[in-house]
Design a protein around this motif. Structure first.
Motif, PDB file in Angstrom:
ATOM      1  N   SER A 384       0.828  -1.213   0.000  1.00  0.00           N
ATOM      2  CA  SER A 384       0.000   0.000   0.000  1.00  0.00           C
ATOM      3  C   SER A 384       0.859   1.259   0.000  1.00  0.00           C
ATOM      4  O   SER A 384       0.560   2.235  -0.691  1.00  0.00           O
ATOM      5  N   LEU A 385       1.937   1.231   0.782  1.00  0.00           N
ATOM      6  CA  LEU A 385       2.860   2.362   0.834  1.00  0.00           C
ATOM      7  C   LEU A 385       3.464   2.635  -0.546  1.00  0.00           C
ATOM      8  O   LEU A 385       3.484   3.785  -1.021  1.00  0.00           O
ATOM      9  N   VAL A 386       3.920   1.588  -1.208  1.00  0.00           N
ATOM     10  CA  VAL A 386       4.571   1.745  -2.510  1.00  0.00           C
ATOM     11  C   VAL A 386       3.576   2.211  -3.570  1.00  0.00           C
ATOM     12  O   VAL A 386       3.885   3.096  -4.385  1.00  0.00           O
ATOM     13  N   MET A 387       2.359   1.635  -3.570  1.00  0.00           N
ATOM     14  CA  MET A 387       1.379   2.016  -4.592  1.00  0.00           C
ATOM     15  C   MET A 387       0.934   3.456  -4.408  1.00  0.00           C
ATOM     16  O   MET A 387       0.672   4.174  -5.378  1.00  0.00           O
ATOM     17  N   TRP A 388       0.859   3.921  -3.153  1.00  0.00           N
ATOM     18  CA  TRP A 388       0.518   5.335  -2.919  1.00  0.00           C
ATOM     19  C   TRP A 388       1.597   6.226  -3.520  1.00  0.00           C
ATOM     20  O   TRP A 388       1.288   7.207  -4.214  1.00  0.00           O
ATOM     21  N   ALA A 389       2.852   5.890  -3.260  1.00  0.00           N
ATOM     22  CA  ALA A 389       3.960   6.704  -3.791  1.00  0.00           C
ATOM     23  C   ALA A 389       3.962   6.684  -5.317  1.00  0.00           C
ATOM     24  O   ALA A 389       4.213   7.707  -5.962  1.00  0.00           O
ATOM     25  N   LYS A 390       3.672   5.535  -5.903  1.00  0.00           N
ATOM     26  CA  LYS A 390       3.644   5.436  -7.358  1.00  0.00           C
ATOM     27  C   LYS A 390       2.555   6.332  -7.934  1.00  0.00           C
ATOM     28  O   LYS A 390       2.790   7.099  -8.882  1.00  0.00           O
TER      29      LYS A 390
END
Length: 529
Positions: A384-390
């Motif tokens: 979730s953290l990575v997809m938000w940043a993406k």
């Protein structure tokens, strides 16, 4: 075009003029006799459904529905009287008990067909999914297993979601605002509300941590007037009044009650205003970015003043940025398929996102510079953290793609979510800035091969690379290498990233071959202390 400051007056005068110029609906003798026999007709409403309709402090019916219903009554000669209720469920009870002959504005559903017949739609409006900003875009609601949706009680959406999406857990509230508040406060994952209501409520309540995350096909609102099922002639007369309302008149009524223009085209006055605001803010940020850089040697003497100024400027800019972001989301949804207009909205989004990231870095630099600052670790889902940043970083450059490769089964990472978001956004923004158009950015996330307690975040770009003699300075504040010439930035992003990594007990490394791209590798403990 009408000047923005004159727009409300223009809309009011246009609506009034169109009402005078439109002839009343021509009724037959039997229809006129029927209306006389009916006398005053009681109608029920939702008393707390802004901006569609409310019962105000003076007991008056106010809003989009009130204006539409008044126009229909004027043109058909019907005499209407409001039956006041405390909430929507009470209005439904009153209608079922036949104490009101009309329901002002509602969707037709199988349950309501038991006692009502309906006019043709008097207003159409999309329903949208609303989540917090970190929630991924929802392509298919059926895939959201176990997610919680907050909905006001007694709505047609509640009836339909229960039937179509048993995988969704429903939390029922008393009001629209309560449903939105539960999402904002992380007590529910999402809500599904009218586009018009969402735009109005988010702006009014200041819930700028919410975003539009998708639509469900076939779930648009076809809002109609409901009539008791034994009053067929009344329904037919109302249909004549509904048919007399022009698309322009509908739009003028909607525009009187909300700021965001909900049209199938685009309000160029609004876009010009947004572009002007973005340009003004960008120019302000560039000016003060240079001032901050020039003031480097005096930083020790002016630290307190700089912190106060940046905090003040950020506070003043945050609200218009949030409004711009919410408005651009709505415009993106409404302009699907119109490439030229979407490109303009995309430029607005890029400008506001870039500026928001700039202020995040300014404020974060000051906050985490203190030697006594400690992170407050909480469990974070890495994906979730990575997809938000993406998703957030992708707004910065539509000419690039960000490819993500996440090792499955990673444990929760204990860290400061706000800081880790800034960290990843800075790494991706840096890669996007220097990579040629059409060349992908790659973000890989996996366990450290030699130490399974560490989580590795690796960002690869295909930019010009970093000269060997400059690799040592890229993590210093305000330091920028030769490759940065002509590129926007104040030299804060990687310095902030370096500090955030160290606060989490991790390491950051840069590997680069001049002319052949750069790799940044972050290693942070899954269980930071």
């Amino acid at each position: 075009m009408t000047a923005p400051t004159l727009r409300p007056l223009y809309l009011f005068l246009s609506l009034a003029l169109s009402s005078f110029m439109t002839w009343a609906v021509e009724l037959s003798g039997s229809e006129q006799s029927y209306i006389q026999r009916l006398g005053v007709i009681n109608f029920c409403v939702d008393p707390d459904w802004s901006p569609f309709e409310i019962i105000d402090d003076k007991g008056q019916h106010f809003g989009i529905a009130a204006d539409l219903l008044a126009l229909v009554a004027q043109r058909t000669g019907l005499s209407l009287r409001l039956l006041k209720t405390k909430d929507w469920p009470e209005s439904l009870v009153a209608s079922k008990a036949r104490r009101c002959q009309l329901m002002s504005l509602l969707n037709q559903t199988p349950a309501r067909d038991d006692w009502l017949i309906f006019t043709q739609p008097i207003l159409t409006d999309d329903n949208i999914l609303i989540t917090r900003e970190e929630h991924p875009f929802i392509v298919d609601l059926a895939s959201q297993q176990g997610q919680t949706m907050a909905l006001p009680k007694g709505t047609s959406i509640e009836e339909r979601v229960r039937r179509d999406f048993p995988n969704i857990k429903l939390t029922i509230t008393d009001t629209e605002a309560q449903a939105m508040s539960l999402v904002s406060e992380r007590k529910a994952d999402m809500t599904m509300r009218s586009l018009i209501v969402a735009a109005y409520t988010i702006k009014r309540e200041g819930w700028f941590n919410l975003k539009i995350s998708g639509q469900v096909p076939g779930y648009g609102n076809q809002l109609r007037i409901g009539v008791l099922n034994d009053e067929v002639m009344l329904r037919d007369i109302l249909n004549r009044g509904v048919a007399s309302i022009t698309p322009l008149e509908r739009q003028q009524i909607v525009d009187r009650h909300i700021v965001i223009n909900m049209t199938t085209g685009i309000d160029y006055d609004l876009v010009k205003s947004l572009v002007a605001v973005v340009m003004l803010i960008l120019l302000t940020s560039l000016f003060w970015g240079r001032k901050l850089k020039q003031a480097k040697d005096l930083a020790e003497q002016t630290a307190d003043q700089q912190r106060q100024f940046i905090a003040m400027l950020s506070h003043e800019v945050r609200t218009p940025l949030a409004v711009i972001d919410a408005t651009s989301q709505v415009l993106t949804l409404r302009l699907r398929g119109d490439t030229d207009k979407l490109a303009l909205v995309s430029r607005i989004q890029r400008g506001s996102t870039r500026l928001a990231n700039f202020f995040d870095n300014c404020l974060t630099t000051d906050r985490i510079a203190n030697d006594y600052f400690l992170v407050q670790p909480l469990p974070i889902d890495v994906e979730s953290l990575v997809m938000w940043a993406k998703e957030n970083s992708a707004l910065l450059s539509p000419e690039h793609t960000i490819q993500v490769d996440i090792e499955p089964g990673l444990p929760l990472l204990h860290g400061d979510q706000a800081l880790l978001r800034i960290l990843l956004t800075n790494l991706l923004a840096n890669a996007l800035k220097y990579s040629p158009a059409k060349h992908p950015i790659v973000l890989r996330v996996h366990r450290n091969a030699s130490n399974a307690t560490l989580c590795n975040f690796v960002v690869d770009d295909q930019g010009p690379g970093i000269p060997e003699d400059e690799i040592g300075i890229i993590f210093q504040k305000y330091k920028r290498g030769r490759s940065a010439e002509g590129k926007p930035g104040a030299g804060l992003g990687l310095a902030v990233a370096d500090r955030i990594v160290k606060l989490h007990g991790g390491t950051i490394q840069a590997q680069s071959q001049y002319g052949h791209g750069t790799r940044l590798t972050i290693a942070v403990p899954f269980d930071a202390h």
